[in-house]
Motif scaffolding. Sequence first.
Motif, mmCIF file in Angstrom:
data_model
loop_
_atom_site.group_PDB
_atom_site.id
_atom_site.type_symbol
_atom_site.label_atom_id
_atom_site.label_comp_id
_atom_site.label_asym_id
_atom_site.label_seq_id
_atom_site.Cartn_x
_atom_site.Cartn_y
_atom_site.Cartn_z
ATOM 1 N N LEU A 1 1.997 -2.507 -2.076
ATOM 2 C CA LEU A 1 1.262 -2.644 -3.334
ATOM 3 C C LEU A 1 -0.242 -2.673 -3.091
ATOM 4 O O LEU A 1 -1.017 -2.075 -3.842
ATOM 5 C CB LEU A 1 1.715 -3.916 -4.063
ATOM 6 C CG LEU A 1 3.119 -3.889 -4.663
ATOM 7 C CD1 LEU A 1 3.480 -5.256 -5.231
ATOM 8 C CD2 LEU A 1 3.235 -2.822 -5.740
ATOM 9 N N ASN A 2 -0.648 -3.392 -2.042
ATOM 10 C CA ASN A 2 -2.074 -3.433 -1.704
ATOM 11 C C ASN A 2 -2.586 -2.056 -1.303
ATOM 12 O O ASN A 2 -3.716 -1.673 -1.644
ATOM 13 C CB ASN A 2 -2.317 -4.431 -0.566
ATOM 14 C CG ASN A 2 -2.157 -5.872 -1.016
ATOM 15 O OD1 ASN A 2 -2.275 -6.174 -2.198
ATOM 16 N ND2 ASN A 2 -1.863 -6.756 -0.074
ATOM 17 N N ARG A 3 -1.757 -1.335 -0.559
ATOM 18 C CA ARG A 3 -2.154 0.012 -0.136
ATOM 19 C C ARG A 3 -2.308 0.930 -1.346
ATOM 20 O O ARG A 3 -3.282 1.686 -1.437
ATOM 21 C CB ARG A 3 -1.104 0.575 0.834
ATOM 22 C CG ARG A 3 -1.464 1.952 1.378
ATOM 23 C CD ARG A 3 -0.484 2.370 2.476
ATOM 24 N NE ARG A 3 -0.856 3.666 3.018
ATOM 25 C CZ ARG A 3 -1.797 3.851 3.934
ATOM 26 N NH1 ARG A 3 -2.468 2.819 4.414
ATOM 27 N NH2 ARG A 3 -2.082 5.055 4.374
ATOM 28 N N GLN A 4 -1.378 0.863 -2.282
ATOM 29 C CA GLN A 4 -1.470 1.679 -3.488
ATOM 30 C C GLN A 4 -2.709 1.317 -4.301
ATOM 31 O O GLN A 4 -3.393 2.189 -4.846
ATOM 32 C CB GLN A 4 -0.211 1.498 -4.333
ATOM 33 C CG GLN A 4 1.041 2.089 -3.708
ATOM 34 C CD GLN A 4 2.286 1.779 -4.516
ATOM 35 O OE1 GLN A 4 2.218 1.184 -5.595
ATOM 36 N NE2 GLN A 4 3.444 2.170 -4.003
ATOM 37 N N ALA A 5 -3.003 0.011 -4.371
ATOM 38 C CA ALA A 5 -4.174 -0.440 -5.120
ATOM 39 C C ALA A 5 -5.464 0.074 -4.482
ATOM 40 O O ALA A 5 -6.405 0.479 -5.187
ATOM 41 C CB ALA A 5 -4.191 -1.965 -5.190
ATOM 42 N N THR A 6 -5.509 0.080 -3.150
ATOM 43 C CA THR A 6 -6.703 0.576 -2.467
ATOM 44 C C THR A 6 -6.848 2.080 -2.664
ATOM 45 O O THR A 6 -7.956 2.585 -2.899
ATOM 46 C CB THR A 6 -6.650 0.247 -0.965
ATOM 47 O OG1 THR A 6 -6.518 -1.171 -0.800
ATOM 48 C CG2 THR A 6 -7.913 0.721 -0.253
ATOM 49 N N HIS A 7 -5.733 2.816 -2.565
ATOM 50 C CA HIS A 7 -5.760 4.252 -2.854
ATOM 51 C C HIS A 7 -6.364 4.494 -4.230
ATOM 52 O O HIS A 7 -7.258 5.338 -4.401
ATOM 53 C CB HIS A 7 -4.338 4.826 -2.820
ATOM 54 C CG HIS A 7 -3.968 5.476 -1.537
ATOM 55 N ND1 HIS A 7 -3.044 4.939 -0.682
ATOM 56 C CD2 HIS A 7 -4.386 6.626 -0.954
ATOM 57 C CE1 HIS A 7 -2.911 5.722 0.371
ATOM 58 N NE2 HIS A 7 -3.720 6.752 0.235
#
Length: 223
Positions: free
Chosen positions: A12-18
Motif C-alpha cells: 500500500l505504501n509503495r502504491q501511494a508513493t507511485h
Amino acid sequence: MTSNGPGTRRELNRQATHQAIVDAALQLLREGHGTAITATQIAEIAGISRRTLFNYFPSVDAILSYPLHAVLEHMVEALTPLTEHLPLMQALVRALESERVTVLLGQVAQFGAYLRRQENGTCYPPNFIAWQSATGEVIAKIASRYPQTDAYSIRVFTHAILGAGQAAFDTWIDQLPEPDASGLHVSDELISSFHRLITRAMETLDAGFNSLPLTAPNSLKED
C-alpha cells in the motif's frame, strides 16, 4: 480475524508513493513546466528524495509513461476472470469499466494533453513510444495466461487492441480545445470523452468492420 501484515502495508505504501510521484509530475505540467520538468522538481513536490524517486522510476520519461503501462497491465490481469463467462473482446470492454482503469486512463489522458506540442498540436513523443513499447509486455502477459493460444493469434490480437487504443488517443488529442493563457484544463468531461473513445474502439474491434461504409462509389463507372 485478519489483519494487515507488513507485506500488505508495504505494498500500500509503495502504491501511494507511485501515485504521489505521478501526481507531482501532473502538477508540474499543469503549472506550465511542459517537457522541462526534472526529477528534482517531482521529488520535491512528492515529498520524497531523488534517491527514493529513482528507486521507483529510472527516468522522468518512465514516470510519464507509467499510467499507460499500468492500465495495460491491469487490463490483462482483469481478463482472466472475465473470460470465464464472456467472449474475449466483451471481457475487454467490461474490464474498461473498472474504477482502476478509469483512474489510469484519466492519467494517460492528462499526460497526453499537457505534453502535446503547442506548435503543431501533436502529443509528446514518449507517449507514442510508450504505447508501442508496451506491445511486447502485453504479448508476453497474454501468452503466459493463455498458453493454449498460438503465438501468431496473440500478436494479431495485441497489435489490434493497441492500435485501436492509439486511434482513440489520436482522435481525442485532435478534439481537444486550444489552451488559453493559463494552459489547458483537462476536465472530468474531457477525460470521460477519452474513456468513451477507448471503449468505442474496442467495441468496433468486437463488432468487426463489415457494417462500415468502406466501399467507395465507383466514380469511374462507364455510362
